[in-house]
Design a protein around this motif. Structure first.
Motif, PDB file in Angstrom:
ATOM      1  N   GLY A 216      34.881  46.717  42.715  1.00 41.43           N
ATOM      2  CA  GLY A 216      34.413  45.498  42.052  1.00 41.43           C
ATOM      3  C   GLY A 216      35.325  44.328  42.370  1.00 41.43           C
ATOM      4  O   GLY A 216      35.372  43.349  41.638  1.00 41.43           O
TER       5      GLY A 216
ATOM      6  N   PHE B 144      43.351  40.441  33.847  1.00 40.12           N
ATOM      7  CA  PHE B 144      44.002  41.561  33.153  1.00 40.12           C
ATOM      8  C   PHE B 144      43.930  41.300  31.635  1.00 40.12           C
ATOM      9  O   PHE B 144      42.877  41.011  31.134  1.00 40.12           O
TER      10      PHE B 144
ATOM     11  N   ARG C 275      55.677  36.801  39.266  1.00 39.77           N
ATOM     12  CA  ARG C 275      55.010  36.023  40.313  1.00 39.77           C
ATOM     13  C   ARG C 275      54.278  34.837  39.684  1.00 39.77           C
ATOM     14  O   ARG C 275      53.847  34.892  38.531  1.00 39.77           O
TER      15      ARG C 275
ATOM     16  N   ASN D  42      38.370  37.432  34.267  1.00 40.00           N
ATOM     17  CA  ASN D  42      37.738  37.865  33.014  1.00 40.00           C
ATOM     18  C   ASN D  42      36.561  36.991  32.589  1.00 40.00           C
ATOM     19  O   ASN D  42      35.873  37.309  31.622  1.00 40.00           O
TER      20      ASN D  42
ATOM     21  N   ASP E  77      37.776  26.044  42.980  1.00 36.02           N
ATOM     22  CA  ASP E  77      38.476  24.998  43.733  1.00 36.02           C
ATOM     23  C   ASP E  77      37.661  23.703  43.788  1.00 36.02           C
ATOM     24  O   ASP E  77      38.232  22.620  43.868  1.00 36.02           O
TER      25      ASP E  77
ATOM     26  N   THR F 260      43.920  30.450  32.327  1.00 37.49           N
ATOM     27  CA  THR F 260      43.561  31.418  33.356  1.00 37.49           C
ATOM     28  C   THR F 260      43.616  32.798  32.717  1.00 37.49           C
ATOM     29  O   THR F 260      44.547  33.109  31.968  1.00 37.49           O
TER      30      THR F 260
HETATM   31  C1  B12 Z   1      46.141  40.334  44.554  1.00 37.66           C
HETATM   32  C2  B12 Z   1      45.592  41.128  43.381  1.00 37.66           C
HETATM   33  C3  B12 Z   1      46.509  41.853  42.637  1.00 37.66           C
HETATM   34  C4  B12 Z   1      48.004  41.748  42.861  1.00 37.66           C
HETATM   35  C5  B12 Z   1      48.628  40.531  42.178  1.00 37.66           C
HETATM   36  C6  B12 Z   1      47.646  39.713  41.394  1.00 37.66           C
HETATM   37  C7  B12 Z   1      48.030  38.276  41.217  1.00 37.66           C
HETATM   38  N1  B12 Z   1      47.447  37.352  41.923  1.00 37.66           N
HETATM   39  O1  B12 Z   1      48.838  38.000  40.393  1.00 37.66           O
HETATM   40  C8  B12 Z   1      48.506  43.098  42.270  1.00 37.66           C
HETATM   41  C9  B12 Z   1      48.625  44.078  43.424  1.00 37.66           C
HETATM   42  C10 B12 Z   1      49.818  43.096  41.518  1.00 37.66           C
HETATM   43  C11 B12 Z   1      47.328  43.485  41.395  1.00 37.66           C
HETATM   44  C12 B12 Z   1      47.424  44.487  40.471  1.00 37.66           C
HETATM   45  C13 B12 Z   1      46.358  44.873  39.675  1.00 37.66           C
HETATM   46  N2  B12 Z   1      45.092  44.435  39.753  1.00 37.66           N
HETATM   47 CO1  B12 Z   1      44.523  43.034  40.934  1.00 37.66          CO
HETATM   48  N3  B12 Z   1      43.747  41.866  42.121  1.00 37.66           N
HETATM   49  C14 B12 Z   1      44.229  41.130  43.047  1.00 37.66           C
HETATM   50  C15 B12 Z   1      43.103  40.388  43.780  1.00 37.66           C
HETATM   51  C16 B12 Z   1      42.749  41.200  45.020  1.00 37.66           C
HETATM   52  C17 B12 Z   1      43.369  38.947  44.169  1.00 37.66           C
HETATM   53  C18 B12 Z   1      43.860  38.055  43.027  1.00 37.66           C
HETATM   54  C19 B12 Z   1      44.168  36.690  43.538  1.00 37.66           C
HETATM   55  O2  B12 Z   1      45.301  36.262  43.509  1.00 37.66           O
HETATM   56  N4  B12 Z   1      43.175  35.976  44.045  1.00 37.66           N
HETATM   57  C20 B12 Z   1      43.338  34.639  44.616  1.00 37.66           C
HETATM   58  C21 B12 Z   1      43.343  33.553  43.525  1.00 37.66           C
HETATM   59  C22 B12 Z   1      43.417  32.200  44.147  1.00 37.66           C
HETATM   60  O3  B12 Z   1      42.126  33.681  42.833  1.00 37.66           O
HETATM   61  P1  B12 Z   1      42.038  33.733  41.240  1.00 37.66           P
HETATM   62  O4  B12 Z   1      43.298  34.059  40.611  1.00 37.66           O
HETATM   63  O5  B12 Z   1      40.847  34.519  40.861  1.00 37.66           O
HETATM   64  O6  B12 Z   1      41.732  32.180  40.893  1.00 37.66           O
HETATM   65  C23 B12 Z   1      40.537  31.515  41.203  1.00 37.66           C
HETATM   66  C24 B12 Z   1      39.423  31.637  40.150  1.00 37.66           C
HETATM   67  O7  B12 Z   1      39.473  32.822  39.399  1.00 37.66           O
HETATM   68  C25 B12 Z   1      39.563  30.412  39.295  1.00 37.66           C
HETATM   69  N5  B12 Z   1      40.495  30.391  38.183  1.00 37.66           N
HETATM   70  C26 B12 Z   1      41.555  31.163  37.953  1.00 37.66           C
HETATM   71  N6  B12 Z   1      42.195  30.753  36.842  1.00 37.66           N
HETATM   72  C27 B12 Z   1      41.538  29.687  36.368  1.00 37.66           C
HETATM   73  C28 B12 Z   1      41.779  28.894  35.250  1.00 37.66           C
HETATM   74  C29 B12 Z   1      40.918  27.852  34.988  1.00 37.66           C
HETATM   75  C30 B12 Z   1      41.163  26.976  33.812  1.00 37.66           C
HETATM   76  C31 B12 Z   1      39.799  27.607  35.810  1.00 37.66           C
HETATM   77  C32 B12 Z   1      38.886  26.520  35.514  1.00 37.66           C
HETATM   78  C33 B12 Z   1      39.569  28.415  36.924  1.00 37.66           C
HETATM   79  C34 B12 Z   1      40.441  29.445  37.207  1.00 37.66           C
HETATM   80  O8  B12 Z   1      39.972  29.453  40.252  1.00 37.66           O
HETATM   81  C35 B12 Z   1      40.878  30.054  41.182  1.00 37.66           C
HETATM   82  C36 B12 Z   1      40.737  29.410  42.523  1.00 37.66           C
HETATM   83  O9  B12 Z   1      39.437  29.576  43.042  1.00 37.66           O
HETATM   84  C37 B12 Z   1      41.978  40.453  42.712  1.00 37.66           C
HETATM   85  C38 B12 Z   1      40.577  40.497  43.288  1.00 37.66           C
HETATM   86  C39 B12 Z   1      40.120  39.145  43.765  1.00 37.66           C
HETATM   87  N7  B12 Z   1      39.498  39.133  44.885  1.00 37.66           N
HETATM   88  O10 B12 Z   1      40.358  38.138  43.108  1.00 37.66           O
HETATM   89  C40 B12 Z   1      42.328  41.730  41.952  1.00 37.66           C
HETATM   90  C41 B12 Z   1      42.067  41.775  40.460  1.00 37.66           C
HETATM   91  C42 B12 Z   1      42.552  40.493  39.858  1.00 37.66           C
HETATM   92  N8  B12 Z   1      42.898  42.882  40.051  1.00 37.66           N
HETATM   93  C43 B12 Z   1      42.375  43.634  39.143  1.00 37.66           C
HETATM   94  C44 B12 Z   1      42.980  44.805  38.603  1.00 37.66           C
HETATM   95  C45 B12 Z   1      42.147  45.604  37.650  1.00 37.66           C
HETATM   96  C46 B12 Z   1      44.289  45.152  38.928  1.00 37.66           C
HETATM   97  C47 B12 Z   1      45.083  46.365  38.444  1.00 37.66           C
HETATM   98  C48 B12 Z   1      44.823  46.821  37.044  1.00 37.66           C
HETATM   99  C49 B12 Z   1      44.958  47.510  39.435  1.00 37.66           C
HETATM  100  C50 B12 Z   1      43.577  47.988  39.586  1.00 37.66           C
HETATM  101  N9  B12 Z   1      42.837  47.497  40.590  1.00 37.66           N
HETATM  102  O11 B12 Z   1      43.126  48.796  38.858  1.00 37.66           O
HETATM  103  C51 B12 Z   1      46.529  45.916  38.623  1.00 37.66           C
HETATM  104  C52 B12 Z   1      47.085  45.365  37.298  1.00 37.66           C
HETATM  105  C53 B12 Z   1      48.235  44.433  37.471  1.00 37.66           C
HETATM  106  C54 B12 Z   1      48.848  43.908  36.219  1.00 37.66           C
HETATM  107  N10 B12 Z   1      48.478  44.287  35.029  1.00 37.66           N
HETATM  108  O12 B12 Z   1      49.747  43.127  36.344  1.00 37.66           O
HETATM  109  C55 B12 Z   1      41.050  43.100  38.724  1.00 37.66           C
HETATM  110  C56 B12 Z   1      41.154  42.322  37.419  1.00 37.66           C
HETATM  111  C57 B12 Z   1      40.020  42.566  36.494  1.00 37.66           C
HETATM  112  C58 B12 Z   1      40.174  41.734  35.260  1.00 37.66           C
HETATM  113  N11 B12 Z   1      39.116  41.551  34.539  1.00 37.66           N
HETATM  114  O13 B12 Z   1      41.201  41.247  34.943  1.00 37.66           O
HETATM  115  C59 B12 Z   1      40.657  42.230  39.956  1.00 37.66           C
HETATM  116  C60 B12 Z   1      39.711  41.059  39.666  1.00 37.66           C
HETATM  117  C61 B12 Z   1      40.020  43.172  40.969  1.00 37.66           C
HETATM  118  C62 B12 Z   1      39.047  44.159  40.397  1.00 37.66           C
HETATM  119  N12 B12 Z   1      37.828  43.786  40.104  1.00 37.66           N
HETATM  120  O14 B12 Z   1      39.421  45.302  40.222  1.00 37.66           O
HETATM  121  N13 B12 Z   1      46.219  42.774  41.688  1.00 37.66           N
END
Ligand code: B12
Ligand code: SF4
Length: 678
Positions: free
Chosen positions: A308, A160, A39, A188, A213, A157
């Motif tokens: 969390g 995990f 993805r 992270n 954003d 970014t």
């Molecule tokens: C959808 C989701 C999944 C999906 C797919 C994830 C994906 N997007 O690829 C699936 C179901 C596969 C999944 C699985 C898992 N997930 Co998950 N998941 C999520 C969830 C709910 C949303 C992620 C997302 O896409 N958000 C929307 C996007 C737009 O947000 P974002 O990526 O965070 O990006 C924003 C900011 O972070 C920032 N940002 C991101 N990158 C960068 C880079 C730069 C340079 C800058 C400046 C800013 C920036 O700006 C972005 C826009 O605002 C999050 C929780 C959450 N609310 O975020 C947990 C989360 C990411 N998952 C988590 C976990 C632990 C898991 C699992 C291990 C299962 C579990 N809960 O135990 C598995 C592991 C999967 C693996 N190893 O591949 C944790 C990660 C913790 C960590 N420290 O990494 C989170 C945070 C939830 C939690 N606290 O438990 N997950």
């Protein structure tokens, strides 16, 4: 950089850009191992879209695919997905590239974590360790083989297991291109973690904490300013970590985006182009991601104690139905993928009457995944199926009322069962885990689960069973003393990932361990529940669990046919009135509600609640209904012919009839159609 933009009624978020701001420097956003191959990286695809629409040159680089091509897709997937996530083998593999080799530390990690804690076999460990030798050549190849601007900004970014690989490349980039700004973001790096990591790694210039954003565009624009005005601009930008006179400073939490319609549509061109060029990535089918909402409407009312998920932005915001539908339509047309997944923590209930009918019209080829709240109604489940949302994660977590209360889930065991039943009827697959080790749970909780599980063996069993994990940002982590948790400490594995003098590991870790106060210890009886659940899952996987089906009869009655292993009777033959009762307890109901339903369906008649209760208890005895003592739910799957009526009923509850007439006794004796199974 030329970018084809898809604007679906998108408006620009409020921004503080000065009209005199100099042209911003180019930006490269990087997805390192062990980011998923299947993805796009949604966060940086969204940020790239925002930067591009502001006229900033931005590329997303999928270096995880370069690495996967080097080590082979299968091995990549194994380390990224099949190993236990909290073993951090993927992160550990890159530690030598970040800190230099340390055979003693490595030997300890392998022994303590992979062999000791996770019981991996020697051959599996050897395969993991074998990946090490590919890391330096990979880093050298991407460092020198790809072009990096002399100045500009490279953003990593990290979610995990992406921290160590990203830091290893960032360090090399900074050494080779000292004027290049290095930024980090993602789960992270949120809050205190970002601050502490920034302090520990001086080659990281900036961290965006939380939703970026607005923060990242402001940072990129500020970075193009002369030093003095840059510092002023940075200080005015919420959600940033940077350096002032060499020391780490921050501007507090980011401002969450209120109007999600103002976000651009994420750009996935870079992902699909990289995928086309990658043998390893092409081996796995691609999933298209979309985001309808952020935060959690349930958590904002009652934060589940172990969750969390939302960092510091629990407040619920969602896109307008028109915007979301438009976005999904344009994205799926442009990037046809076999599956579509929402990243929302919880489905917006208003989408049931707007987005879901729209999805139905789209007639998508593959299934859609959504996280939902477990207490849906039958008509909701029917709408999900029509919209091709055929995989859901409803946060079932337990089949004990007390445990569900302890975790503040806002649902009950019977409601969870009812949802599992409806999902089975409509062909929706349910992702759920049986969680245990909640502070305050009792042996009786697991006895309840052990009793209930075999009765629902014809429904979907938990995908896995495990103790809760103590995650940063969860109520358990934030207020351990309230729940009887003590000595909260980072999981020991982190010391192998961050062997840095003076580092506050507590501030860097995401996952923790703890002890339980006296009287709050986990119940040893959970082991039995896990054993039963796992045995039933195996039975279900082998296709021998059988089923319990309701079959309407011409005479207006109903038969309940039971082919489940260990069924008490093969079938029950029920009268017309009894059939009405079974229809009412299709949804969790009290005997009083059943009586109300019977009376509404038979104006002028009255029914005795004691009769009804006796009949319901009899059904429970045949394991064709379940009860919590006050409410009942039927366990039989309803046939397609009955479902439309039940859907209508679930949409508008029938009012009670106050008319009194002749009393109709319920013929509580069910007629056996067959003798009991052996
Ligand atoms: C959808 C989701 C999944 C999906 C797919 C994830 C994906 N997007 O690829 C699936 C179901 C596969 C999944 C699985 C898992 N997930 Co998950 N998941 C999520 C969830 C709910 C949303 C992620 C997302 O896409 N958000 C929307 C996007 C737009 O947000 P974002 O990526 O965070 O990006 C924003 C900011 O972070 C920032 N940002 C991101 N990158 C960068 C880079 C730069 C340079 C800058 C400046 C800013 C920036 O700006 C972005 C826009 O605002 C999050 C929780 C959450 N609310 O975020 C947990 C989360 C990411 N998952 C988590 C976990 C632990 C898991 C699992 C291990 C299962 C579990 N809960 O135990 C598995 C592991 C999967 C693996 N190893 O591949 C944790 C990660 C913790 C960590 N420290 O990494 C989170 C945070 C939830 C939690 N606290 O438990 N997950
Ligand atoms: S577990 Fe799910 S429902 Fe509960 S607060 Fe977290 S995101 Fe919301």
């Amino acid at each position: 950089m030329a970018a084809k933009q898809l604007h679906v009624g998108a408006r620009r978020p409020r921004d503080s850009r000065s009209p005199r701001a100099p042209r911003a420097l180019p930006v490269i956003l990087v997805q390192m191992p062990w980011g998923a191959l299947e993805r796009p990286a949604l966060g940086i695809s969204l940020l790239a879209a925002e930067l591009r629409r502001r006229g900033i040159d931005c590329e997303v680089r999928y270096l995880n695919m370069h690495f996967a091509d080097r080590i082979g897709g299968d091995r990549y997937q194994q380390i990224a997905h099949e190993l236990p996530h909290v073993a951090f083998a993927g992160d550990w593999l890159f530690t030598a590239a970040l800190y230099g080799s340390d055979p003693r530390r490595d030997a300890l990690y392998l022994d303590e974590v992979l062999r000791g804690q996770w019981q991996l076999q020697r051959s599996a460990i050897d395969r993991i360790v074998g990946v090490r030798e590919t890391i330096e050549p990979f880093l050298a190849e991407v460092l020198t083989g790809l072009s990096w601007p002399e100045n500009g900004l490279v953003g990593f970014t990290s979610t995990f297991e992406q921290n160590i690989a990203s830091l290893a490349l960032a360090r090399r980039l900074k050494r080779r291109h000292p004027d290049l700004a290095i930024a980090f973001g993602g789960a992270n790096w949120e809050a205190v973690m970002g601050r502490e990591l920034h302090r520990a790694f001086p080659f990281v210039d900036y961290v965006c904490s939380g939703e970026a954003d607005l923060t990242l565009p402001a940072l990129v624009e500020a970075h193009a300013l002369p030093l003095q005005s840059r510092q002023r601009q940075l200080q005015r930008t919420p959600g940033l970590v940077f350096r002032v006179n060499g020391a780490t400073a921050d501007t507090g939490p980011a401002t969450p985006i209120e109007d999600l319609d103002a976000l651009p549509v994420p750009v996935f061109d870079d992902y699909f182009n990289a995928r086309d060029a990658s043998t390893a990535a092409r081996q796995v089918p691609a999933t298209l991601l979309f985001e309808g909402s952020r935060g959690c409407w349930w958590g904002a009312k009652s934060h589940c104690t172990f969750c969390g998920l939302n960092g510091h932005s629990m407040g619920y915001r969602s896109k307008s139905p028109a915007r979301l539908l438009g976005e999904i339509t344009s994205q799926i047309r442009r990037w046809p993928c076999p599956t579509l997944e929402a990243v929302d923590n919880i489905l917006d209930m208003r989408y049931f009457d707007s987005v879901l009918p729209g999805l139905e019209q789209l007639d998508l080829p593959g299934p859609i995944f959504f996280e939902v709240k477990a207490n849906l109604k039958r008509h909701h489940v029917a709408s999900l199926a029509r919209a091709r949302i055929l995989r859901i994660q409803p946060g079932i977590e337990s089949l004990s009322d007390h445990v569900l209360q302890l975790m503040r889930k806002g649902t009950t065991a019977l409601r969870n069962v009812q949802l599992l039943k409806w999902c089975r009827e409509y062909g929706i697959s349910v992702d759920w885990n049986l969680l245990y080790a909640f502070p305050g749970e009792t042996d009786a909780d697991y006895e309840q689960i052990v009793t209930l599980l075999p009765k629902v063996r014809h429904l979907q069993m938990p995908g896995s069973c495990g103790p809760i994990r103590l995650d940063r940002f969860s109520p358990y982590f934030e207020h351990p003393e309230t729940f009887g948790l003590e000595h909260v400490r980072p999981m020991p594995v982190y010391r192998f990932l961050y062997p840095i003098e003076g580092l506050r590991l507590h501030d860097v870790a995401y996952y923790f361990e703890c002890s339980y106060a006296r009287g709050r210890e986990p119940s040893p009886a959970a082991r039995n529940a896990v054993a039963v659940a796992e045995a039933l899952r195996r039975e279900s996987d082998s296709g021998t669990a059988g089923s319990l089906q309701a079959i309407p009869r011409r005479d207006g009655g109903l038969s309940l046919a039971d082919t489940r292993r260990g069924a008490r009777v093969a079938a029950l033959r029920l009268s017309r009135y009894e059939r009405l009762i079974v229809e009412r307890i299709d949804e969790v109901s009290s005997p009083a509600q059943v009586v109300e339903y019977l009376q509404a369906a038979n104006p002028g008649a009255t029914f005795d609640e004691a009769d009804v209760r006796a009949f319901l208890d009899e059904l429970v005895g045949y394991e064709m209904a379940a009860t919590d003592g006050l409410h009942y739910v039927g366990l039989a799957l309803m046939p397609g012919a009955l479902r439309p009526t039940l859907e209508t009923f679930s949409r508008r509850r029938q009012g009670s009839s106050s008319r009194v007439g002749r009393t109709i006794p319920i013929a509580v004796r069910a007629v056996f159609e067959d003798t009991a199974h052996a």
